[in-house]
Design a protein around this motif. Structure first.
Motif, PDB file in Angstrom:
ATOM      1  N   GLU A  16      43.435  39.824  38.944  1.00 58.46           N
ATOM      2  CA  GLU A  16      42.897  41.180  39.049  1.00 58.46           C
ATOM      3  C   GLU A  16      42.173  41.453  40.377  1.00 58.46           C
ATOM      4  O   GLU A  16      41.355  42.358  40.464  1.00 58.46           O
ATOM      5  CB  GLU A  16      41.998  41.473  37.852  1.00 58.46           C
ATOM      6  N   GLY A  17      42.524  40.695  41.386  1.00 56.98           N
ATOM      7  CA  GLY A  17      42.054  41.016  42.726  1.00 56.98           C
ATOM      8  C   GLY A  17      42.989  42.020  43.395  1.00 56.98           C
ATOM      9  O   GLY A  17      43.919  42.545  42.783  1.00 56.98           O
ATOM     10  N   TYR A  18      42.750  42.265  44.689  1.00 54.91           N
ATOM     11  CA  TYR A  18      43.632  43.162  45.437  1.00 54.91           C
ATOM     12  C   TYR A  18      43.453  42.874  46.918  1.00 54.91           C
ATOM     13  O   TYR A  18      42.335  42.948  47.435  1.00 54.91           O
ATOM     14  CB  TYR A  18      43.302  44.630  45.150  1.00 54.91           C
ATOM     15  N   LEU A  21      40.408  41.014  48.374  1.00 53.74           N
ATOM     16  CA  LEU A  21      39.322  41.106  47.401  1.00 53.74           C
ATOM     17  C   LEU A  21      39.663  40.278  46.159  1.00 53.74           C
ATOM     18  O   LEU A  21      40.729  40.439  45.568  1.00 53.74           O
ATOM     19  CB  LEU A  21      39.079  42.560  46.998  1.00 53.74           C
ATOM     20  N   LYS A  22      38.758  39.398  45.791  1.00 53.89           N
ATOM     21  CA  LYS A  22      38.937  38.545  44.624  1.00 53.89           C
ATOM     22  C   LYS A  22      38.079  39.063  43.488  1.00 53.89           C
ATOM     23  O   LYS A  22      36.922  39.419  43.686  1.00 53.89           O
ATOM     24  CB  LYS A  22      38.555  37.106  44.967  1.00 53.89           C
ATOM     25  N   CYS A  23      38.646  39.115  42.288  1.00 57.82           N
ATOM     26  CA  CYS A  23      37.893  39.640  41.142  1.00 57.82           C
ATOM     27  C   CYS A  23      37.218  38.521  40.354  1.00 57.82           C
ATOM     28  O   CYS A  23      36.003  38.436  40.302  1.00 57.82           O
ATOM     29  CB  CYS A  23      38.822  40.437  40.231  1.00 57.82           C
ATOM     30  N   GLY A  24      37.980  37.653  39.740  1.00 59.38           N
ATOM     31  CA  GLY A  24      37.418  36.597  38.906  1.00 59.38           C
ATOM     32  C   GLY A  24      37.759  35.217  39.428  1.00 59.38           C
ATOM     33  O   GLY A  24      38.619  35.050  40.295  1.00 59.38           O
ATOM     34  N   ALA A  44      44.885  46.770  39.244  1.00 55.67           N
ATOM     35  CA  ALA A  44      44.522  45.623  40.079  1.00 55.67           C
ATOM     36  C   ALA A  44      45.794  44.811  40.319  1.00 55.67           C
ATOM     37  O   ALA A  44      46.826  45.046  39.692  1.00 55.67           O
ATOM     38  CB  ALA A  44      43.461  44.759  39.399  1.00 55.67           C
ATOM     39  N   PHE A  76      39.451  50.644  38.352  1.00 57.02           N
ATOM     40  CA  PHE A  76      39.859  49.406  37.674  1.00 57.02           C
ATOM     41  C   PHE A  76      40.506  49.698  36.310  1.00 57.02           C
ATOM     42  O   PHE A  76      40.426  48.898  35.387  1.00 57.02           O
ATOM     43  CB  PHE A  76      38.645  48.483  37.509  1.00 57.02           C
ATOM     44  N   ASP A 229      36.357  39.219  34.666  1.00 60.54           N
ATOM     45  CA  ASP A 229      35.369  39.953  35.456  1.00 60.54           C
ATOM     46  C   ASP A 229      34.023  40.079  34.746  1.00 60.54           C
ATOM     47  O   ASP A 229      33.127  40.760  35.247  1.00 60.54           O
ATOM     48  CB  ASP A 229      35.891  41.335  35.848  1.00 60.54           C
TER      49      ASP A 229
END
Length: 254
Positions: A16-18, A21-24, A44, A76, A229
């Motif tokens: 779920e990053g993009y 950018l890293k999410c978890g 994402a 999101f 997240d």
């Protein structure tokens, strides 16, 4: 109320990053889970993240499903949007097809589809929304959803196999629906343990008003969802893993 009657697996939303950018902390979560729901680019995820997440899951024999959401990167996928039934079917086909391309490249089967965020909540409450999304799921592929809601009803009407979910880091409202937070809130370890244990051992959950709500999971295949997240997600999922493993061992589910 009595214990659920099937093995408890753990599913987690990954990828779920993009871009940069890293999410978890996906790498830390992989050893703890059975099933991954991989973001497909609308709420994402992007092609490189999807590809690398598929390969990482394949290396650990983790079952992989598509995690389609509303077209809302900034929010999101946790903001309400009004789409036509045709749009809902089309965005589901589009996102599932994108992930399936990466799965096919790695020789991995698409295990399921699990809608994301507000789309999931809309499907729980609105039969026409739920049916429109179901029509975008490939034939023979199960959907993960909340039992006792319009999701279950729509799956039956559209001939889609249904897998029931419980939640390790989401609260329930008195009507048995999920309380979907735009930004996840932290959980104490003892609260996660109590929350998950009650669902597995009693087939019920304590709602936000303190009432006890029955969870009608019936005999569907079952998994417990946690989120990558959520603040402290590694400890949340470690706790959920321990509870599920103990439940499976105590009840003879190998």
């Amino acid at each position: 109320m009595s214990p659920i009657k099937q093995k408890a697996l753990i599913n987690v939303d990954l990828g779920e990053g993009y871009g940069n950018l890293k999410c978890g902390p996906d790498d830390e979560l992989l050893p703890l889970i059975d099933i991954a729901n991989i973001a497909c680019g609308f709420h994402a995820g992007d092609p490189l993240i999807m590809s690398s997440t598929v390969r990482a899951c394949k290396a650990r024999n983790i079952l992989i499903g598509a995690h389609p959401g509303l077209p809302d990167l900034q929010g999101f996928g946790r903001r309400y949007m009004q789409l036509s039934p045709e749009e809902l079917t089309a965005i589901t086909i589009y996102q599932v097809g994108a992930l399936k391309g990466f799965l096919d490249a790695e020789g991995v089967k698409l295990n399921h589809v699990k809608p994301h965020g507000v789309l999931y909540g809309m499907m729980c409450r609105d039969l026409e929304v739920a049916k429109a999304v179901m029509r975008g799921i490939p034939k023979g592929v199960p959907v993960f959803g909340l039992a006792g809601t319009k999701m279950e009803e729509a799956a039956k009407e559209e001939g889609v196999e249904f897998w029931a979910e419980m939640y390790g880091d989401v609260k329930y409202s008195p009507d048995g629906m999920l309380v979907i937070d735009r930004i996840k809130k932290p959980w104490k370890g003892e609260d996660v343990e109590k929350h998950v244990t009650q669902q597995l051992e009693m087939g019920s959950v304590t709602a936000t008003d303190g009432s006890t709500v029955h969870l009608p999971v019936k005999d569907y295949p079952l998994s417990l969802c946690c989120h990558s997240d959520s603040p402290g997600c590694v400890e949340i999922i470690k706790t959920a893993r321990a509870v599920c493993d103990k439940f499976n061992q105590d009840h003879g589910y190998s």
